[in-house]
Scaffold this motif. Structure first.
Motif, short mmCIF file in Angstrom:
data_model
loop_
_atom_site.label_atom_id
_atom_site.label_comp_id
_atom_site.label_asym_id
_atom_site.label_seq_id
_atom_site.Cartn_x
_atom_site.Cartn_y
_atom_site.Cartn_z
N PRO A 5 0.04 1.83 -7.64
CA PRO A 5 0.10 1.75 -6.18
C PRO A 5 0.02 3.13 -5.54
O PRO A 5 0.62 4.09 -6.04
CB PRO A 5 1.45 1.09 -5.90
CG PRO A 5 2.23 1.25 -7.14
CD PRO A 5 1.27 1.41 -8.28
N ARG A 6 -0.75 3.25 -4.49
CA ARG A 6 -0.88 4.50 -3.74
C ARG A 6 -0.50 4.31 -2.28
O ARG A 6 -0.71 5.18 -1.46
CB ARG A 6 -2.32 5.03 -3.81
CG ARG A 6 -2.76 5.39 -5.21
CD ARG A 6 -2.05 6.64 -5.71
NE ARG A 6 -2.48 6.99 -7.04
CZ ARG A 6 -1.69 6.99 -8.10
NH1 ARG A 6 -0.42 6.67 -7.97
NH2 ARG A 6 -2.14 7.31 -9.28
N LEU B 77 2.98 -3.30 -4.90
CA LEU B 77 3.35 -2.44 -3.78
C LEU B 77 4.83 -2.61 -3.49
O LEU B 77 5.41 -3.65 -3.80
CB LEU B 77 2.54 -2.81 -2.53
CG LEU B 77 1.03 -2.67 -2.62
CD1 LEU B 77 0.39 -3.08 -1.29
CD2 LEU B 77 0.62 -1.27 -2.99
N SER B 78 5.42 -1.60 -2.89
CA SER B 78 6.83 -1.70 -2.54
C SER B 78 6.99 -1.68 -1.02
O SER B 78 6.08 -1.29 -0.30
CB SER B 78 7.62 -0.55 -3.17
OG SER B 78 7.14 0.69 -2.70
N ILE B 79 8.16 -2.09 -0.59
CA ILE B 79 8.51 -2.04 0.84
C ILE B 79 9.47 -0.88 1.03
O ILE B 79 10.46 -0.76 0.32
CB ILE B 79 9.15 -3.36 1.29
CG1 ILE B 79 8.16 -4.52 1.11
CG2 ILE B 79 9.62 -3.25 2.74
CD1 ILE B 79 8.74 -5.89 1.41
N ALA B 80 9.15 0.00 1.98
CA ALA B 80 9.98 1.16 2.26
C ALA B 80 10.42 1.13 3.72
O ALA B 80 9.77 0.50 4.56
CB ALA B 80 9.20 2.45 1.99
N GLY C 73 5.31 10.23 1.52
CA GLY C 73 3.96 10.75 1.59
C GLY C 73 2.88 9.79 1.15
O GLY C 73 1.72 10.15 1.08
N SER C 74 3.24 8.56 0.82
CA SER C 74 2.26 7.56 0.42
C SER C 74 1.49 7.07 1.64
O SER C 74 1.93 7.24 2.78
CB SER C 74 2.95 6.34 -0.21
OG SER C 74 3.60 6.71 -1.40
N ASN C 75 0.34 6.45 1.40
CA ASN C 75 -0.35 5.74 2.46
C ASN C 75 0.56 4.61 2.92
O ASN C 75 1.23 3.99 2.11
CB ASN C 75 -1.68 5.18 1.98
CG ASN C 75 -2.69 6.27 1.70
OD1 ASN C 75 -2.73 7.28 2.38
ND2 ASN C 75 -3.51 6.05 0.70
#
Length: 82
Positions: free
Chosen positions: A33-34, A65-68, A75-77
């Protein structure tokens, strides 16, 4: 007829695809994941859309993908679901 959560999810996906197509926005690269997902509210339909996106991306790429939290994306997209 699609349920309301499904309509919201697909509207989001189509909008996101149109946006991504116009820029270098990498969601997954080589199985990693990016991008991360942020949710701007705690509405049930928003959480549903985020989880569906995670599920579909994993099915297509194998990456989860993760939830932030907003502002804690490292700094991720960012894919923001509002």
């Amino acid at each position: 007829m699609m349920s309301k959560p499904a309509r919201v999810f697909f509207a989001f996906v189509f909008t996101t695809i149109a946006t991504i197509a116009s820029a270098d926005f990498i969601v997954v690269e080589k199985g990693e994941p990016r991008a991360v997902i942020t949710i701007n509210n705690g509405a049930r339909v928003t959480k549903y859309a985020a989880n569906e996106l995670i599920r579909y991306v994993k099915a297509m790429t194998g990456a989860t993908l993760s939830i932030a939290k907003v502002g804690e994306t490292g700094g991720s997209n960012v894919i923001s679901i509002v």
